[in-house]
Each structure stands twice: as C-alpha cells, then as structure tokens.
Design a protein around this motif. Structure first.
Motif, short mmCIF file in Angstrom:
data_model
loop_
_atom_site.label_atom_id
_atom_site.label_comp_id
_atom_site.label_asym_id
_atom_site.label_seq_id
_atom_site.Cartn_x
_atom_site.Cartn_y
_atom_site.Cartn_z
N HIS A 190 -7.17 13.55 -1.64
CA HIS A 190 -7.77 13.28 -0.32
C HIS A 190 -9.22 13.75 -0.23
N TYR A 196 -8.04 4.26 10.49
CA TYR A 196 -8.13 3.69 9.14
C TYR A 196 -8.09 2.17 9.22
N ARG A 227 -12.69 7.85 -1.03
CA ARG A 227 -11.77 8.97 -0.91
C ARG A 227 -10.77 8.91 -2.06
N ARG A 243 -2.95 -5.83 -2.99
CA ARG A 243 -3.85 -4.69 -3.03
C ARG A 243 -3.79 -4.04 -4.42
N THR A 257 -7.06 9.14 -3.43
CA THR A 257 -5.78 8.95 -2.75
C THR A 257 -4.74 10.00 -3.14
N GLU A 310 0.86 -1.18 0.00
CA GLU A 310 0.00 0.00 0.00
C GLU A 310 0.90 1.23 0.00
N THR A 311 0.45 2.28 -0.66
CA THR A 311 1.23 3.52 -0.70
C THR A 311 0.75 4.46 0.40
N ASN A 319 -4.21 -0.81 -4.65
CA ASN A 319 -3.40 0.36 -4.28
C ASN A 319 -3.51 1.47 -5.32
N ASP A 357 1.12 8.79 8.04
CA ASP A 357 -0.18 9.38 8.33
C ASP A 357 -1.24 8.30 8.56
N GLY A 358 -1.09 7.14 7.91
CA GLY A 358 -1.92 6.01 8.28
C GLY A 358 -3.03 5.65 7.32
N TYR A 359 -3.12 6.31 6.20
CA TYR A 359 -4.11 5.88 5.20
C TYR A 359 -3.49 6.01 3.81
N ASN A 360 -3.98 5.20 2.87
CA ASN A 360 -3.42 5.20 1.52
C ASN A 360 -3.36 6.62 0.97
N SER A 361 -2.21 7.00 0.45
CA SER A 361 -2.09 8.35 -0.11
C SER A 361 -0.94 8.43 -1.10
N TRP A 395 -13.20 3.08 7.63
CA TRP A 395 -12.73 3.94 8.71
C TRP A 395 -13.57 3.62 9.94
#
Lengths: 435, 81
Positions: B74, B19, B69, B44, B71, A272-273, B46, A316-320, B55
C-alpha cells in the motif's frame, strides 16, 4: 432439475488414510487409552510426476472439487497443490455464513443446492463441521427496501426455497439486541431464511481434506505453482517449488490470486483483487441467536460457539493483495454495528484481519473453461465463496469430469462478460464490486 | 489508513477520497472490434505490485488524481494531478 446427487451415502473410504472412522464410540475408546490411537487426518503427500487432474489451491473449493471428483465422478488420480498449509487462506478467514437468499433464480438454485449439501455434509464427510442452521435475518429500513426484499423472497419461494417476512415485533422477539427505533435508520422489519446459518470454517477445510485423502487424492502442501506449462495452446502441467508435475487437466481454485495464475498463461480476467475485513469481539454469554445483516449500512454479525461476536462489512474499496484492512473501514463497520445494536459499544474487539478476494465485474463467481484447452477456472467468488464451497466443488468437478458445465453453474461461464449476459444479481445492473 | 498527498490540498486521509480504478486502461479506437471493447470494460491486469490508479478527491478539491500505489504494501510512490 439437477442430475447431481443431494447427499448419497459415501463410498467406502480407504481405511489406511485419514486416521480411520470418527465416531462417538471411537472417542470413548481413545479416551480410555489416553488418546494414543489418533493419526493424521490427511497424509502429507509428495508429488508424483503426473496426475490426471491437478487442482491449484487447497482452499475450500479446491479440496471440495478434489473430493467430489474422487467420490462422485470416479477420478481419484488427483493432486491438490497448496502453497502453504491447508486452511490458512480464505477458507479460514471468512465469517462462516451460509445462506441461499439470492435474487436471480439461477443463483438461488445454485446456492440452495449448496445449502442442501451443507445440510448433509457432516454425515457425508464423517467430520463435525458444526453446521448450525440458526437463521439469517436481513433487516430493511425503508418501504422501497421492503418492496425489494419482498420481491426477492417471492422469487425464492417460487423456487421452493424458504423465506419469511417478519414485522417489527417479530424482529424484536427474535433479536432483542436490535434498536428498532434508532434515530438514523429505524428498522421496519426483516426477512428471515431459517435454513441459513453458520459453519465452522476450519473444520470445512479439514473435513474435505481428510475425506479427499481417504478417497485417494494427494494433498500436497508447501507446493507453490511457479508456471503453467503449455504445448500447442493446451495445458500439460505445472512447474512448482517441488518440481514439475504433469496433468491432463489443470484447475485453478485460488480465488484472490486468480489473476496472477491466469497471467502465467497470458490470460486477463474480469477480476480485481480487493481486501475484506472481519472482526471478533471478546467472548460473552449467548445473546445473538441468528445471523443479522443491517440493511442501511454494511454490517453483519453472528455469535460464534465460543461466544465472540463475529462481524464484518464491505470491502476496503481499492485493489489490494495485503491481508489486512484499513482503519477507516473498521470505523465505518463498527459505527454501523453500534447504530444497529448500541450494546455492542461495550464489547472489546479482540481480533481483526483481512482476506483478499477476486471481485468479479458482475459480482458473481466464475466456474468455467478458459480460452486455453484443459485449463479450468473456479474463481471470482467476491464475498460469497464460503457458502458456495459444496456446490462450487461439485459443479467444478462435473465440468472437469464431463467437459461441459453442469446446468446449475452454466450461467457462471467466463464468456458471459464479452457476450453481454452478466449475472444481474443486485437488480441494479451488472456492476463491479458487488456481492 | 492511506495518506494521499494531493497536489492541490496537501496530505489527506483516504477517507476523503473515492477509488476510481485502474488508470492504465486505454479506450480502443471506435472502429476496434467488440472483443477489444469487452477487454477494455471488463478485463484487468490486477497486478500484485505497483499499480496506477485513479482517486477522486471527493471530500476536498474534487480533482481526479493519478496515484501509483503498491497493491501489497500500500505504499504510495507518486501522485499527479
């Protein structure tokens, strides 16, 4: 146990490329003639129709892989494709730390090989990468944590890697800035790896780019890969924004975006990114002489040669894929920092930025063949890509040149996930989002 | 700072949430081969773009929300309970 060289003398470089040899004498001569003799450190190559090896991604790992392919494995028919300019990706966005204080013997050996390559890198590349072995201090705050760190240090010492335990007084002597008796998480002691430290990250990108160029590698900037070409389940080249380029072997070294490149050949990765933030304060006089990591929260800090304190924390803890961070994590990181070193509250943060990383499902990287022939993957670096650049480049080059993984990186095979032999680095079971 | 419009509690900061990952994964049938389970557990998509994800409103109603959301930007397009 390694058949790879530590830091052999560099082979004779191509004098026409890479701006000639750098030395103190050269600096003096150029100073006397108004600095007119300098030329580009690496050439802006235009792509040829075919290469033996095409490396996608001109970051630390891509450039190092190309450099070692040319100098160690005799393959200089290599192109490095970079979608932007060299040095603006993760190789220039990290917090510049090097260390080998890992827990799993396989990882200790891999990262310590990297550290040994860092130790001779400047002479080898003929470039001042400012390797500074100022020490890495990991603090512990509970007795259970002390026991875990003791075990880790013992595993390191069995592997012949330096690690030493410090009591509270020794921690205070080394870093007077630390508030040992902070009410929330008092410091009980620390573990120090004196060979850990920092390296100037931009110079790593430039140094490898220049040295690879001198060894005959084509570095092609502003060249984005748009498709990976296949014939009979075998990779035969790439399509780019500068036209198609054929290749016998394609290597992906695009950590942060590995999944997107792999999707071009319908490959899903255990990645995961995520975004990781870093911060720099205003410059102050020298007050922090080693790297310090906080054991009770996610915070680590060092002082750059310009005087700014460079620090960071967790993802940060979520895919981004956004190269910027969220305020809530910035608050968490600075709160942890001020708990550990209350004087930091007086400093102003000058800059904050984010980098996007491949977070693999067991927290360890991937240097591996893929289910598609002639496609090699170097990715999944999580937080740890920078320190691994020399060893990652060398072992990836070995895999490309010989077709079999080097023993130091054999445990980083992509098949480990399906086979149930993940790298259990943290000692708490394989877990995504780990280091 | 993300602002998530919880259907039960209203608009709240991301700091109230945890998350819980990709919400598009479907558990294979019990009789599926091991490779299908390995893919489910580890692999994934991804994607760079719209992403359906879980969440947990841990600092609020404790409900698990499904959020769509982007990625890269955001931006949050949809939240369902």
């Amino acid at each position: 146990m390694s058949s790879l060289p530590d830091n052999p003398p560099p082979s004779a470089p191509d004098a026409r490329r890479g701006g000639g040899h750098y030395s103190g004498w050269r600096l003096l001569v150029e100073g006397l003639r108004s600095q007119r003799g300098w030329s580009r450190a690496w050439s802006k190559s235009t792509p040829r129709p075919h290469y033996r090896v095409v490396i996608v991604g001109g970051g630390g790992h891509g450039l190092a892989t190309a450099y070692y392919l040319a100098t160690e494995f005799g393959i200089s028919d290599v192109a490095v494709l970079e979608k932007g300019p060299i040095g603006l990706g993760n190789v220039g966005r990290n917090t510049t730390l090097i260390r080998s204080n890992y827990f799993q013997p396989d990882n200790i050996r891999f990262y310590d090989y990297s550290l040994r390559l860092w130790e001779g890198l400047e002479r080898r590349l003929n470039f001042n990468t400012m390797v500074s072995q100022r020490g890495t201090l990991n603090l512990f705050h509970t007795e259970a944590q002390r026991d875990l760190f003791t075990r880790r240090a013992n595993v390191m010492r069995v592997q012949g890697v330096d690690a030493e335990a410090l009591n509270r007084a020794a921690v205070k002597r080394l870093v007077p800035l630390i508030d040992l008796d902070n009410g929330r998480y008092p410091v009980l002691g620390g573990f120090l790896q004196r060979r850990g430290g920092t390296v100037r990250h931009d110079a790593v990108a430039w140094g490898y780019a220049r040295a690879a160029c001198r060894a005959g590698v084509d570095i092609i900037e502003q060249c984005e890969v748009t498709a990976i070409r296949r014939a009979n389940d075998r990779v035969i080249g790439v399509d780019t924004t500068r036209g198609p380029i054929g290749a016998d072997i394609v290597c992906l070294a695009v950590a942060g975006h590995s999944s997107r490149l792999a999707a071009m050949v319908d490959l899903r990765l255990p990645i995961e990114t995520h975004v990781l933030q870093a911060f720099v304060t205003e410059s102050v006089k020298p007050l922090l002489h080693c790297v310090v990591t906080y054991g009770a929260g996610h915070f680590y800090v060092s002082q750059s040669d310009k005087g700014g304190l460079v620090f960071g924390g967790g993802i940060d803890g979520y895919n981004s894929y956004g190269q910027r961070g969220s305020l809530s994590v910035a608050e968490e990181v600075t709160a942890a920092g001020v708990t550990l070193m209350p004087e930091l509250a007086r400093l102003r943060v000058l800059r904050q930025w984010g980098g996007v990383m491949d977070m693999s499902m067991d927290g360890s990287p991937i240097i591996s063949k893929t289910p598609i022939d002639n496609l090699i993957l170097n990715g999944g670096w999580c937080y740890g890509g920078f320190k691994a650049i020399p060893a990652g480049g060398m072992t990836t080059a070995h895999l490309i040149a010989h077709g079999i993984p080097h023993p130091l990186a054999a445990h980083l095979d992509l098949r480990r996930f399906a086979a149930g032999r993940m790298v259990d680095e943290r000692g708490i079971g394989p877990f995504p989002y780990a280091h | 700072m993300l602002r998530i419009n919880c259907p039960w509690c209203g608009v709240r900061d991301e700091a109230e949430f945890r998350y819980r990952g990709d919400a598009s994964l479907a558990r294979p049938e019990q009789s599926a081969p091991a490779a299908a389970f390995a893919a489910y557990v580890y692999e994934r998509d991804n994607e760079l773009g719209w992403h359906r994800e879980w969440w947990l409103h841990v600092g609020g109603c404790r409900k698990l929300l499904k959020v769509t959301r982007h990625t890269l930007t955001h931006e949050i397009r949809e939240v369902s309970g």
